[in-house]
Design a protein around this motif. Structure first.
Motif, mmCIF file in Angstrom:
data_model
loop_
_atom_site.group_PDB
_atom_site.id
_atom_site.type_symbol
_atom_site.label_atom_id
_atom_site.label_comp_id
_atom_site.label_asym_id
_atom_site.label_seq_id
_atom_site.Cartn_x
_atom_site.Cartn_y
_atom_site.Cartn_z
ATOM 1 N N ASN A 1 13.238 -0.176 -3.559
ATOM 2 C CA ASN A 1 12.037 -0.211 -2.968
ATOM 3 C C ASN A 1 11.347 -1.570 -2.623
ATOM 4 O O ASN A 1 11.700 -2.004 -2.989
ATOM 5 C CB ASN A 1 11.059 0.453 -4.656
ATOM 6 N N SER B 1 8.926 -4.627 -1.124
ATOM 7 C CA SER B 1 8.024 -4.608 -0.291
ATOM 8 C C SER B 1 8.064 -6.065 0.571
ATOM 9 O O SER B 1 8.538 -6.935 -0.475
ATOM 10 C CB SER B 1 6.833 -4.635 -1.168
ATOM 11 N N THR C 1 1.978 -3.752 -0.230
ATOM 12 C CA THR C 1 2.918 -2.411 -0.181
ATOM 13 C C THR C 1 4.274 -2.312 -0.187
ATOM 14 O O THR C 1 5.146 -2.263 0.623
ATOM 15 C CB THR C 1 2.483 -1.212 0.486
ATOM 16 N N THR D 1 7.666 0.807 0.654
ATOM 17 C CA THR D 1 8.565 1.277 0.467
ATOM 18 C C THR D 1 9.707 2.104 0.470
ATOM 19 O O THR D 1 10.748 0.621 -0.471
ATOM 20 C CB THR D 1 8.916 1.806 2.698
ATOM 21 N N GLN E 1 2.630 3.151 2.154
ATOM 22 C CA GLN E 1 3.849 4.240 1.343
ATOM 23 C C GLN E 1 4.708 5.363 1.457
ATOM 24 O O GLN E 1 4.101 6.010 2.033
ATOM 25 C CB GLN E 1 3.385 4.105 -0.388
#
Lengths: 453, 338
Positions: A197, A199, A210, A212, A246
């Protein structure tokens, strides 16, 4: 590295494929190299009327990893069904753990640039692997041999502030699962898989941006590149007043970029609920205490010992403990006549250099540690006979070259005549030999890693 | 109509085609057809009989049990199918008693509870008469009959239809056309799934899958599945409290006797409500049986439901066996050609 104008926040989800003899919920073998769909049964094929029975070894291995990372072991955890449709998921759901995982709140110590860092582990839970889809040739084929193979999912806190930190964590995780003997930790073969993850934010004081989710970053070779690319892409979007969505993105290693998995894949609602076929998992005290007793010296403990007790540099300690076999070897070279620092130099530069030159892995190193030790002693004897140690160094460059060539010839040829190593050390036979020589952990290899979902 | 989903087995036993048969009971599918067909049907404690090989509908409720023409036959079959199975993680390790040996015919001092919530407005008066009459006979045999309360009974149907359909939606996901069974062709994967499952499942199954998917969906889970799980616990607690005072519970099995073919299919809700008296037993995981208990005015069989403590099938069967001798036998169905 040039200073970045933004702050990266990364969290990792690492899937560790466990080296159990049988699958997580049935008695199918997990051996590598069997023909497609030869290691399947009605249970892992999701036939009507079949029921899962948990493999005790999976729990033991999960507890081992939980204890090693300082997690709390939840005495009661719950298996949940993660529901989604995909052809390589025979039951239409994956058995996993959701709101009550087995292990929680741990940390992993990682040595970065000579300094110890601790990265938080949110949770470790047990789940089963899916099958392997192979697309192309006018259709798709599925190999269910991998279906039901046990995995541990290790979810980190969003604690990494650079791709290098994330990579160092992943490498330590790999060393850990190998030293615990619970996985071979091979990324290329899919025994260790990683999602991230990612950001970005202007400064560390800003709230998280947010994120990704980046899938398919299954190689140490390109994980840092993938993370840096994705962070730069997000920062670039923000600079152009665009909004980061996202979403789940795939990394394309060939093109060196990430792209969106738009559509059905990301709209998933997995509809988790407790699996009624499995009772809550109660982990008894005995199991935990047995696992605690079975914990080996952990990689970072060993690294610290090399630094603190053996007086090695952080660099040497890290190199020598990066690989379990290398480190065991090193320890067998050291004795009262061969100090750790000397042994470290020989092993990390001379031996590794020689192996690299011959494209050999540590597992197929033909030189017995005792031989290397006696060689070191011989060289030391030669050194002590030199008139002045100070004058030794300037003169030694040519001599060392000669010596290096000759010792290698000596060591390798001797061991070859002893018949310890195979006649040819070509790259093509490397994998086969590694397989045959690695008896510590069961080997399970998959040449293709299915696209992660 | 012989009743719910295992009614084929019940009808075969009633017709004398076989001495005994097996069925599965998720919400009453052994007991309700047993009542309608005038035979004995036993749903054991959840975990008593392995579910290995049973095509799952709702895994936390499904249980296999026998149909037979009398309690002794049912006890013999039950003894044969009970016991721990390492293939079913939910099966009990407890030893299986000799059920047939428990049939002493003696229920003196047995405490029988009659739950007031099971005698509601929708109950056929003939059934109420028959069941209360059975309780009186139990008293004549030396049992102590007391009225009890199971206050959460009214939530059982709603709870059941959330839990059962949620599990059903997941259990039926494997029928996807990939490995076996029907496969409809389509240009892409999602199309293949949609067309195969639309063609392969009937209306009622599709309705249940949709209901279950909804109950488990993000944003609805807590309100439906989560809530239902809590209410399920309360229903179980009702029984726990009751079994502190009584040894077995007597209740009607179904609110009505058998209805005619095609009479009910247009109103699923009414159909669901006909399970109201059997469902709580599944939610609580208890053993229950249905046995013949007289007939209505039309000569159709009435079922007496006997409910026991968890793992105490022996007492359940002993009570049923003693009642069997005291109650009129079920009428034998008239078959074609007779």
């Amino acid at each position: 590295m040039a200073a970045r104008e933004y702050d990266i926040v990364i969290g990792l989800e690492v899937h560790v494929q466990l080296a159990t003899r049988t699958k997580a919920f049935c008695a199918c073998p997990t051996d590598f190299g069997a023909g497609e769909n030869s290691q399947v049964c009605p249970v892992c094929m999701g036939m009507p009327g079949m029921l899962p029975v948990l493999n005790r070894r999976v729990v033991e291995m999960a507890v081992l990893l939980g204890l090693a990372t300082g997690c709390a072991i939840n005495r009661e955890s719950v298996f949940a069904r993660k529901n989604y449709f995909y052809p390589d998921l025979p039951k239409g759901y994956q058995i996993s753990q959701y709101d009550k995982p087995l292990c929680e709140h741990g940390k992993l110590p990682v040595l970065i640039d000579g300094a110890w860092r601790e990265f938080g582990i949110t949770r470790i839970h047990i789940e089963e692997d899916a099958g392997k889809s192979m697309h192309g040739g006018g259709g798709s084929l599925i190999d269910f041999n991998r279906t039901g193979v046990p995995l541990l999912e290790v979810v980190s806190e969003p604690d990494f502030r650079s791709a290098d930190e994330a990579t160092a964590y992943l490498k330590t995780m790999r060393r850990l699962v190998r030293s615990l003997g619970i996985s071979d930790g091979n990324m290329e073969e899919g025994s260790l898989r990683c999602d991230a993850n990612v950001s970005v934010r202007p400064t560390p004081d800003d709230p998280f941006g947010t994120r990704t989710e980046l899938k398919n970053i299954n190689s140490f070779r390109f994980i840092a590149r993938a993370l840096d690319y994705e962070a730069a892409r997000q920062w670039d979007m923000l600079q152009h007043h665009e909004v980061v969505v996202q979403e789940t993105r795939l990394y394309d290693a060939e093109k060196g970029r990430t792209y969106s998995m738009r559509g059905k894949e990301e709209a998933h609602d997995y509809r988790y609920f407790p699996d009624p076929d499995l009772l809550p998992l109660i982990v008894e005290n005995d199991l935990v205490e047995q696992a605690r007793g079975a914990l080996p010296e952990l990689p970072w403990q060993r690294t610290r010992r090399y630094m603190d007790d053996l007086g090695l540099s952080a660099y040497d300690a890290e190199v020598l403990t990066a690989d379990e076999e290398l480190s065991d070897y090193f320890e067998r070279v050291v004795d009262e006549d061969v100090p750790a620092k000397t042994a470290a130099n020989w092993v990390s530069s001379e031996l590794l250099g020689a192996l690299k030159q011959r494209e050999l892995e540590m597992a197929s190193n033909p030189i017995e540690p005792e031989r290397l030790r006696s060689l070191i002693k011989l060289v030391a004897g030669e050194r002590s006979r030199a008139k002045s140690p100070r004058t030794y160094s300037p003169r030694c460059s040519r001599r060392r070259t000669i010596r290096r060539r000759s010792w290698r010839r000596w060591a390798f040829s001797r061991s070859r005549t002893k018949g310890r190593s195979p006649p040819s050390w070509t790259r093509s036979s490397r994998k086969a030999r590694r397989k045959s020589s690695n008896t510590r952990a069961e080997k399970r290899r998959f040449s293709v890693i299915s696209s992660a979902r | 109509m012989p009743g719910g989903s295992s009614s084929g087995s019940a009808a075969a036993v009633a017709a004398g085609l076989v001495p005994a048969a097996l069925g599965t009971d998720t919400g009453g599918s052994i007991r309700q057809p047993a009542a309608h067909c005038g035979v004995v049907g036993v749903k054991p404690t959840y975990g008593r009989v392995s579910r290995w090989g049973v095509i799952a509908y709702a895994s936390s409720l499904d249980q296999v049990g026998p149909f037979a023409r009398n309690v002794e036959d049912a006890a013999l079959v039950l003894g044969a199918i009970c016991g721990h199975d390492p293939n079913d993680s939910t099966s009990h390790a407890e030893a299986v008693p000799d059920f047939a040996a428990a049939l002493t015919g003696d229920i003196k001092g047995l405490r029988v509870g009659v739950p007031r919530e099971y005698f509601t407005d929708g109950l056929d008066p003939a059934i109420e008469r028959a069941v209360r009459g059975a309780a009186d006979k139990a008293r004549d045999l030396g049992a102590e009959v007391v009225e009890i309360s199971l206050p959460h009974t009214k939530y059982a149907v709603a709870t059941y239809y959330v839990v059962a359909t949620a599990e059903c939606s997941s259990n039926l996901a494997r029928y996807d056309g990939v490995r076996y069974g029907l496969r409809e062709q389509a240009s892409d994967l999602a199309g293949m799934y949609t067309r195969t499952r639309s063609a392969g499942f009937g209306d009622e199954v599709r309705r249940r899958i949709l209901l279950g998917v909804f109950a488990l969906s993000a944003g609805y889970y807590d309100a439906y599945y989560g809530r239902a799980s809590q209410v399920r616990t309360l229903i179980g607690r009702d029984f726990e409290n009751a079994f502190e005072k009584v040894d077995v519970i007597f209740a009607p099995t179904a609110p009505e006797t058998a209805f005619k073919l095609g009479e009910r299919t247009d109103d699923p809700l009414k159909m669901y409500l006909s399970d109201i008296l059997t469902i709580p037993v599944n939610l609580a995981g208890l053993p229950g049986l249905s046995m013949p208990c007289g007939t209505d005015d039309g000569g159709l069989p009435i079922g007496l439901q006997v409910i026991g403590r968890p793992m105490d099938e022996a007492t359940l069967l002993r009570a049923a066996h003693a009642m069997e001798a005291a109650l009129p036998p079920a009428p034998r169905p008239k078959l074609g050609g007779e």
